[in-house]
Design a protein around this motif. Structure first.
Motif, mmCIF file in Angstrom:
data_model
loop_
_atom_site.group_PDB
_atom_site.id
_atom_site.type_symbol
_atom_site.label_atom_id
_atom_site.label_comp_id
_atom_site.label_asym_id
_atom_site.label_seq_id
_atom_site.Cartn_x
_atom_site.Cartn_y
_atom_site.Cartn_z
ATOM 1 N N VAL A 76 -28.891 74.844 55.110
ATOM 2 C CA VAL A 76 -29.062 75.830 54.040
ATOM 3 C C VAL A 76 -29.846 77.030 54.556
ATOM 4 C CG1 VAL A 76 -30.181 76.259 51.801
ATOM 5 C CG2 VAL A 76 -28.827 74.193 52.145
ATOM 6 N N ALA A 77 -30.910 76.765 55.318
ATOM 7 C CA ALA A 77 -31.720 77.853 55.872
ATOM 8 C C ALA A 77 -30.902 78.717 56.825
ATOM 9 C CB ALA A 77 -32.950 77.293 56.582
ATOM 10 N N ALA A 78 -30.071 78.080 57.653
ATOM 11 C CA ALA A 78 -29.228 78.841 58.580
ATOM 12 C C ALA A 78 -28.210 79.692 57.820
ATOM 13 C CB ALA A 78 -28.515 77.895 59.546
ATOM 14 N N ALA A 79 -27.574 79.105 56.800
ATOM 15 C CA ALA A 79 -26.611 79.864 55.986
ATOM 16 C C ALA A 79 -27.301 81.031 55.297
ATOM 17 C CB ALA A 79 -25.949 78.953 54.954
ATOM 18 N N ALA A 80 -28.506 80.802 54.808
ATOM 19 C CA ALA A 80 -29.253 81.861 54.136
ATOM 20 C C ALA A 80 -29.588 82.988 55.100
ATOM 21 C CB ALA A 80 -30.534 81.300 53.520
ATOM 22 N N LYS A 81 -29.991 82.642 56.313
ATOM 23 C CA LYS A 81 -30.337 83.665 57.303
ATOM 24 C C LYS A 81 -29.107 84.487 57.689
ATOM 25 C CE LYS A 81 -32.687 84.467 61.616
ATOM 26 N NZ LYS A 81 -33.548 83.950 62.651
ATOM 27 N N ILE A 82 -28.000 83.821 57.917
ATOM 28 C CA ILE A 82 -26.759 84.526 58.262
ATOM 29 C C ILE A 82 -26.350 85.450 57.119
ATOM 30 C CG2 ILE A 82 -24.275 84.215 58.657
ATOM 31 C CD1 ILE A 82 -25.083 81.591 60.183
ATOM 32 N N TYR A 83 -26.417 84.933 55.897
ATOM 33 C CA TYR A 83 -26.051 85.740 54.725
ATOM 34 C C TYR A 83 -26.925 86.983 54.619
ATOM 35 C CZ TYR A 83 -25.001 87.035 49.937
ATOM 36 O OH TYR A 83 -24.633 87.734 48.813
ATOM 37 N N ARG A 84 -28.263 86.807 54.773
ATOM 38 C CA ARG A 84 -29.179 87.955 54.669
ATOM 39 C C ARG A 84 -28.899 88.991 55.757
ATOM 40 N NH1 ARG A 84 -32.899 83.989 53.040
ATOM 41 N NH2 ARG A 84 -33.624 83.672 55.153
ATOM 42 N N GLU A 85 -28.630 88.523 56.973
ATOM 43 C CA GLU A 85 -28.336 89.452 58.070
ATOM 44 C C GLU A 85 -27.047 90.223 57.804
ATOM 45 O OE1 GLU A 85 -30.236 90.423 60.661
ATOM 46 O OE2 GLU A 85 -31.765 89.209 59.693
ATOM 47 N N LEU A 86 -26.014 89.512 57.356
ATOM 48 C CA LEU A 86 -24.758 90.190 57.033
ATOM 49 C C LEU A 86 -24.948 91.170 55.878
ATOM 50 C CD1 LEU A 86 -22.186 87.262 57.313
ATOM 51 C CD2 LEU A 86 -22.412 89.231 58.834
ATOM 52 N N ASP A 87 -25.731 90.775 54.891
ATOM 53 C CA ASP A 87 -25.990 91.638 53.745
ATOM 54 C C ASP A 87 -26.675 92.931 54.169
ATOM 55 O OD1 ASP A 87 -25.920 92.124 50.912
ATOM 56 O OD2 ASP A 87 -28.075 91.727 50.867
ATOM 57 N N LYS A 88 -27.562 92.846 55.156
ATOM 58 C CA LYS A 88 -28.270 94.034 55.653
ATOM 59 C C LYS A 88 -27.368 94.937 56.494
ATOM 60 C CE LYS A 88 -32.464 91.656 56.627
ATOM 61 N NZ LYS A 88 -33.446 91.365 57.655
ATOM 62 N N LEU A 124 -37.909 95.759 46.453
ATOM 63 C CA LEU A 124 -39.056 94.951 46.049
ATOM 64 C C LEU A 124 -38.651 93.658 45.354
ATOM 65 C CD1 LEU A 124 -41.543 97.714 44.855
ATOM 66 C CD2 LEU A 124 -41.645 96.358 46.943
ATOM 67 N N ALA A 125 -37.453 93.622 44.767
ATOM 68 C CA ALA A 125 -37.003 92.396 44.098
ATOM 69 C C ALA A 125 -36.937 91.232 45.089
ATOM 70 C CB ALA A 125 -35.646 92.606 43.432
ATOM 71 N N ARG A 126 -36.690 91.529 46.368
ATOM 72 C CA ARG A 126 -36.623 90.470 47.376
ATOM 73 C C ARG A 126 -37.985 89.824 47.611
ATOM 74 N NH1 ARG A 126 -34.177 94.089 51.364
ATOM 75 N NH2 ARG A 126 -33.092 95.258 49.780
ATOM 76 N N VAL A 140 -23.337 80.393 48.009
ATOM 77 C CA VAL A 140 -24.356 80.675 49.014
ATOM 78 C C VAL A 140 -25.568 81.341 48.364
ATOM 79 C CG1 VAL A 140 -24.901 82.050 51.064
ATOM 80 C CG2 VAL A 140 -22.785 80.746 50.971
ATOM 81 N N GLN A 141 -25.335 82.272 47.448
ATOM 82 C CA GLN A 141 -26.451 82.935 46.779
ATOM 83 C C GLN A 141 -27.291 81.937 45.982
ATOM 84 O OE1 GLN A 141 -24.581 86.180 44.632
ATOM 85 N NE2 GLN A 141 -25.324 87.631 46.145
ATOM 86 N N VAL A 142 -26.646 81.039 45.268
ATOM 87 C CA VAL A 142 -27.385 80.045 44.502
ATOM 88 C C VAL A 142 -28.166 79.130 45.441
ATOM 89 C CG1 VAL A 142 -27.146 78.020 43.004
ATOM 90 C CG2 VAL A 142 -25.910 80.120 42.478
ATOM 91 N N MET A 143 -27.526 78.688 46.528
ATOM 92 C CA MET A 143 -28.213 77.842 47.501
ATOM 93 C C MET A 143 -29.439 78.544 48.064
ATOM 94 S SD MET A 143 -25.463 75.737 49.862
ATOM 95 C CE MET A 143 -25.432 77.083 51.000
ATOM 96 N N MET A 144 -29.260 79.807 48.436
ATOM 97 C CA MET A 144 -30.363 80.567 49.013
ATOM 98 C C MET A 144 -31.501 80.733 48.018
ATOM 99 S SD MET A 144 -28.417 83.615 51.028
ATOM 100 C CE MET A 144 -29.767 84.693 50.669
ATOM 101 N N SER A 145 -31.154 81.010 46.807
ATOM 102 C CA SER A 145 -32.159 81.343 45.810
ATOM 103 C C SER A 145 -32.915 80.138 45.271
ATOM 104 C CB SER A 145 -31.499 82.069 44.639
ATOM 105 O OG SER A 145 -30.890 83.254 45.068
#
Length: 186
Positions: free
Chosen positions: A52-64, A22-24, A85-90
């Protein structure tokens, strides 16, 4: 393995509660409540925003998809890349001039964008307690649309959750979700 005189301590800096995910959803929730504002409409992105959006999407997919042990090895080998990357995404799209509270969407923590503490803070010190009380009321009164059950058990002020000389470094509010599988539909 250890003798009778051995004292064993188990310590964690991340807590030991189940992560319901739920934090997401917390950034979207805070945005809907009018506390968190983003800079631009997603349909008007420039090259940097798209990257930034592409990096965020790749990061989220890898994280999952990556197993925990692989993520831990990568984080240990590339700590600066992960943090950046986390700071950029957030926070890359946050409009700090309009944002009163924020979260990284990783942990159930809420920070007040306090003037004098945050570099782009807008909330006056005199508004701090009233804003915390408002957010606590908003979050604790929310219910799941499907079940009608509460989503949040309680929201703690940092001084209720922590003690010691570094309380000021802690998030302003800590959200404790209900244990039952409540879902947040945002």
């Amino acid at each position: 393995f250890a003798g009778e005189d051995t004292i064993l301590l188990v310590v964690s800096d991340h807590g030991a509660r189940y992560d319901s995910g739920l934090a997401r959803a917390l950034p979207s929730w805070l945005e809907q409540l009018g506390h968190l504002t983003y800079l631009e409409d997603r349909s008007r992105r420039g090259p940097k925003s798209l990257a930034v959006a592409a990096a965020a999407k790749i990061y989220r997919e890898l994280d999952k998809r990556l197993p925990s042990e692989v993520k831990h090895k990568l984080a240990a080998r590339l700590p600066q890349v992960r943090n950046r990357v986390q700071v950029m995404m957030s926070f890359a799209r946050v409009d700090w001039s309009q944002t009163r509270v924020y979260t990284d969407g990783q942990r159930p923590e809420i920070w007040i964008n306090l003037k004098g503490r945050q570099s782009q803070g807008i909330v006056e010190t005199g508004q701090y307690e009233a804003l915390r009380s408002q957010i606590i009321e908003q979050l604790t009164s929310a219910v799941c649309q499907e079940t009608g059950k509460p989503l949040v058990r309680r929201v703690l002020r940092r001084e209720e959750a922590y003690s010691g000389p570094f309380v000021e470094r802690s998030p302003d509010l800590i959200v404790e979700w209900v244990d039952e599988g409540a879902g947040l539909d945002i």
